[in-house]
Design a protein around this motif. Structure first.
Motif, PDB file in Angstrom:
ATOM      1  N   LEU A   1       4.682 -36.632 -59.664  1.00 35.73           N
ATOM      2  CA  LEU A   1       3.560 -36.042 -60.391  1.00 35.73           C
ATOM      3  C   LEU A   1       2.699 -35.204 -59.447  1.00 35.73           C
ATOM      4  O   LEU A   1       2.343 -34.065 -59.757  1.00 35.73           O
ATOM      5  CB  LEU A   1       2.721 -37.135 -61.048  1.00 35.73           C
ATOM      6  CG  LEU A   1       1.435 -36.685 -61.729  1.00 35.73           C
ATOM      7  CD1 LEU A   1       1.747 -35.857 -62.959  1.00 35.73           C
ATOM      8  CD2 LEU A   1       0.587 -37.899 -62.095  1.00 35.73           C
ATOM      9  N   ILE A   2       2.367 -35.749 -58.293  1.00 33.44           N
ATOM     10  CA  ILE A   2       1.532 -35.039 -57.329  1.00 33.44           C
ATOM     11  C   ILE A   2       2.225 -33.773 -56.834  1.00 33.44           C
ATOM     12  O   ILE A   2       1.611 -32.711 -56.737  1.00 33.44           O
ATOM     13  CB  ILE A   2       1.157 -35.965 -56.155  1.00 33.44           C
ATOM     14  CG1 ILE A   2       0.184 -37.029 -56.650  1.00 33.44           C
ATOM     15  CG2 ILE A   2       0.567 -35.180 -54.994  1.00 33.44           C
ATOM     16  CD1 ILE A   2      -0.053 -38.146 -55.670  1.00 33.44           C
ATOM     17  N   ASP A   3       3.510 -33.878 -56.528  1.00 35.20           N
ATOM     18  CA  ASP A   3       4.247 -32.688 -56.098  1.00 35.20           C
ATOM     19  C   ASP A   3       4.227 -31.618 -57.181  1.00 35.20           C
ATOM     20  O   ASP A   3       4.025 -30.436 -56.901  1.00 35.20           O
ATOM     21  CB  ASP A   3       5.694 -33.037 -55.744  1.00 35.20           C
ATOM     22  CG  ASP A   3       5.820 -33.753 -54.415  1.00 35.20           C
ATOM     23  OD1 ASP A   3       4.856 -33.736 -53.632  1.00 35.20           O
ATOM     24  OD2 ASP A   3       6.896 -34.324 -54.166  1.00 35.20           O
ATOM     25  N   GLY A   4       4.421 -32.040 -58.413  1.00 35.11           N
ATOM     26  CA  GLY A   4       4.378 -31.086 -59.524  1.00 35.11           C
ATOM     27  C   GLY A   4       3.014 -30.447 -59.675  1.00 35.11           C
ATOM     28  O   GLY A   4       2.892 -29.236 -59.885  1.00 35.11           O
ATOM     29  N   VAL A   5       1.974 -31.261 -59.556  1.00 38.06           N
ATOM     30  CA  VAL A   5       0.613 -30.736 -59.650  1.00 38.06           C
ATOM     31  C   VAL A   5       0.365 -29.766 -58.500  1.00 38.06           C
ATOM     32  O   VAL A   5      -0.182 -28.680 -58.699  1.00 38.06           O
ATOM     33  CB  VAL A   5      -0.425 -31.878 -59.651  1.00 38.06           C
ATOM     34  CG1 VAL A   5      -1.834 -31.338 -59.477  1.00 38.06           C
ATOM     35  CG2 VAL A   5      -0.329 -32.684 -60.937  1.00 38.06           C
ATOM     36  N   ALA A   6       0.767 -30.157 -57.301  1.00 40.12           N
ATOM     37  CA  ALA A   6       0.549 -29.302 -56.134  1.00 40.12           C
ATOM     38  C   ALA A   6       1.249 -27.960 -56.303  1.00 40.12           C
ATOM     39  O   ALA A   6       0.690 -26.923 -55.969  1.00 40.12           O
ATOM     40  CB  ALA A   6       1.048 -30.002 -54.872  1.00 40.12           C
ATOM     41  N   CYS A   7       2.433 -27.981 -56.859  1.00 45.06           N
ATOM     42  CA  CYS A   7       3.183 -26.739 -57.037  1.00 45.06           C
ATOM     43  C   CYS A   7       2.715 -25.945 -58.256  1.00 45.06           C
ATOM     44  O   CYS A   7       2.780 -24.735 -58.252  1.00 45.06           O
ATOM     45  CB  CYS A   7       4.673 -27.045 -57.170  1.00 45.06           C
ATOM     46  SG  CYS A   7       5.405 -27.636 -55.644  1.00 45.06           S
ATOM     47  N   ARG A   8       2.243 -26.613 -59.271  1.00 46.77           N
ATOM     48  CA  ARG A   8       1.912 -25.925 -60.516  1.00 46.77           C
ATOM     49  C   ARG A   8       0.446 -25.507 -60.613  1.00 46.77           C
ATOM     50  O   ARG A   8       0.144 -24.351 -60.891  1.00 46.77           O
ATOM     51  CB  ARG A   8       2.271 -26.840 -61.696  1.00 46.77           C
ATOM     52  CG  ARG A   8       1.914 -26.350 -63.062  1.00 46.77           C
ATOM     53  CD  ARG A   8       2.812 -25.229 -63.488  1.00 46.77           C
ATOM     54  NE  ARG A   8       2.283 -24.639 -64.709  1.00 46.77           N
ATOM     55  CZ  ARG A   8       2.993 -24.387 -65.759  1.00 46.77           C
ATOM     56  NH1 ARG A   8       4.266 -24.638 -65.756  1.00 46.77           N
ATOM     57  NH2 ARG A   8       2.450 -23.846 -66.815  1.00 46.77           N
ATOM     58  N   THR A   9      -0.464 -26.414 -60.399  1.00 47.15           N
ATOM     59  CA  THR A   9      -1.861 -26.099 -60.681  1.00 47.15           C
ATOM     60  C   THR A   9      -2.488 -25.145 -59.694  1.00 47.15           C
ATOM     61  O   THR A   9      -3.447 -24.470 -60.022  1.00 47.15           O
ATOM     62  CB  THR A   9      -2.744 -27.366 -60.762  1.00 47.15           C
ATOM     63  OG1 THR A   9      -2.732 -28.019 -59.506  1.00 47.15           O
ATOM     64  CG2 THR A   9      -2.304 -28.277 -61.856  1.00 47.15           C
ATOM     65  N   PHE A  10      -1.939 -25.068 -58.482  1.00 42.69           N
ATOM     66  CA  PHE A  10      -2.541 -24.152 -57.520  1.00 42.69           C
ATOM     67  C   PHE A  10      -2.140 -22.715 -57.779  1.00 42.69           C
ATOM     68  O   PHE A  10      -2.711 -21.803 -57.212  1.00 42.69           O
ATOM     69  CB  PHE A  10      -2.182 -24.556 -56.094  1.00 42.69           C
ATOM     70  CG  PHE A  10      -2.727 -25.902 -55.728  1.00 42.69           C
ATOM     71  CD1 PHE A  10      -4.041 -26.228 -56.005  1.00 42.69           C
ATOM     72  CD2 PHE A  10      -1.936 -26.842 -55.122  1.00 42.69           C
ATOM     73  CE1 PHE A  10      -4.552 -27.472 -55.682  1.00 42.69           C
ATOM     74  CE2 PHE A  10      -2.453 -28.087 -54.781  1.00 42.69           C
ATOM     75  CZ  PHE A  10      -3.755 -28.397 -55.066  1.00 42.69           C
ATOM     76  N   VAL A  11      -1.159 -22.504 -58.627  1.00 46.63           N
ATOM     77  CA  VAL A  11      -0.734 -21.133 -58.911  1.00 46.63           C
ATOM     78  C   VAL A  11      -0.897 -20.760 -60.369  1.00 46.63           C
ATOM     79  O   VAL A  11      -0.664 -19.630 -60.734  1.00 46.63           O
ATOM     80  CB  VAL A  11       0.732 -20.906 -58.478  1.00 46.63           C
ATOM     81  CG1 VAL A  11       0.872 -21.071 -56.980  1.00 46.63           C
ATOM     82  CG2 VAL A  11       1.684 -21.837 -59.197  1.00 46.63           C
ATOM     83  N   ASP A  12      -1.316 -21.686 -61.219  1.00 47.45           N
ATOM     84  CA  ASP A  12      -1.416 -21.421 -62.662  1.00 47.45           C
ATOM     85  C   ASP A  12      -2.836 -21.718 -63.133  1.00 47.45           C
ATOM     86  O   ASP A  12      -3.213 -22.877 -63.319  1.00 47.45           O
ATOM     87  CB  ASP A  12      -0.401 -22.289 -63.410  1.00 47.45           C
ATOM     88  CG  ASP A  12      -0.287 -21.924 -64.875  1.00 47.45           C
ATOM     89  OD1 ASP A  12      -1.145 -21.172 -65.379  1.00 47.45           O
ATOM     90  OD2 ASP A  12       0.666 -22.388 -65.509  1.00 47.45           O
ATOM     91  N   ASN A  13      -3.612 -20.680 -63.349  1.00 45.09           N
ATOM     92  CA  ASN A  13      -4.995 -20.850 -63.789  1.00 45.09           C
ATOM     93  C   ASN A  13      -5.118 -21.060 -65.295  1.00 45.09           C
ATOM     94  O   ASN A  13      -6.198 -21.334 -65.793  1.00 45.09           O
ATOM     95  CB  ASN A  13      -5.839 -19.631 -63.389  1.00 45.09           C
ATOM     96  CG  ASN A  13      -6.010 -19.554 -61.891  1.00 45.09           C
ATOM     97  OD1 ASN A  13      -6.129 -20.570 -61.224  1.00 45.09           O
ATOM     98  ND2 ASN A  13      -6.021 -18.343 -61.372  1.00 45.09           N
TER      99      ASN A  13
END
Length: 193
Positions: free
Chosen positions: A161-173
């Motif tokens: 979950l954290i890896d997904g959040v790190a990869c997704r939320t930092f690039v998707d506003n």
């Protein structure tokens, strides 16, 4: 110069080069950053860099080790504090404040490199195993009635979950915030002790 002083000097030089490499890699990626870029960033000549790292590949590997260890240490500290899933999902939460934009870019670059480089995958896997070993007693103390396998699965799922959040939320506003809140509620009920 005494032997300990010489070793300290060599260690400091390596750290300087790795710090410069991190800046260059976060700006241009592992394949876009050149040794000339790292030379300019560190203030050392290319020959001096090659004295400490015989190839760019070796410098990438050593830099990845540092980044992966920093990521593991960050997660170990944060997950030992029993965060709410909502804090993990929210990019502006206290959970993420100590993980800078530069570090976020580097982490994405490391994950990208891991998809094509077995040595990088191995480095990440070693750090993840250390993290799981460190978190297992924390999860056991928080929820002693579940089995070791269930704890492992909880930790592993949380890391995914954290890896997904790190990869997704930092690039998707444009993430759907109500949907993230709904998922956070479900995950809090079933994931964290």
């Amino acid at each position: 110069m005494t032997r300990p002083e010489q070793q300290d000097f060599l260690h400091q030089r390596k750290q300087l080069i790795i710090a410069a490499a991190k800046v260059c890699f976060s700006r241009s990626g592992f394949h876009g950053a050149s040794m000339a870029d790292m030379s300019a960033e560190s203030g050392l000549g290319a020959g001096q860099i090659y004295r400490y790292f015989s190839s760019k590949e070796l410098l990438v590997s050593e830099t990845v080790k540092v980044i992966a260890e920093e990521w593991r240490t960050f997660l170990e500290k944060k997950l030992s504090q029993q965060p709410e899933v909502a804090d993990i999902i929210a990019r502006d939460s206290a959970f993420w404040r100590e993980w800078s934009i530069k570090d976020q870019c580097l982490l994405l670059e490391v994950y990208s490199e891991a998809s094509r480089n077995a040595a990088v995958r191995d480095i990440l896997a070693q750090q993840e195993q250390q993290l799981i070993s460190a978190l297992e007693p924390v999860f056991q103390q928080q929820n002693p009635q579940i089995s070791a396998e269930q704890r492992f699965n909880q930790i592993h799922f949380l890391l995914l979950l954290i890896d997904g959040v790190a990869c997704r939320t930092f690039v998707d506003n444009d993430l759907n915030q109500p949907e993230l809140l709904r998922l956070s509620t479900i995950l809090n009920q079933h994931l964290l002790p």
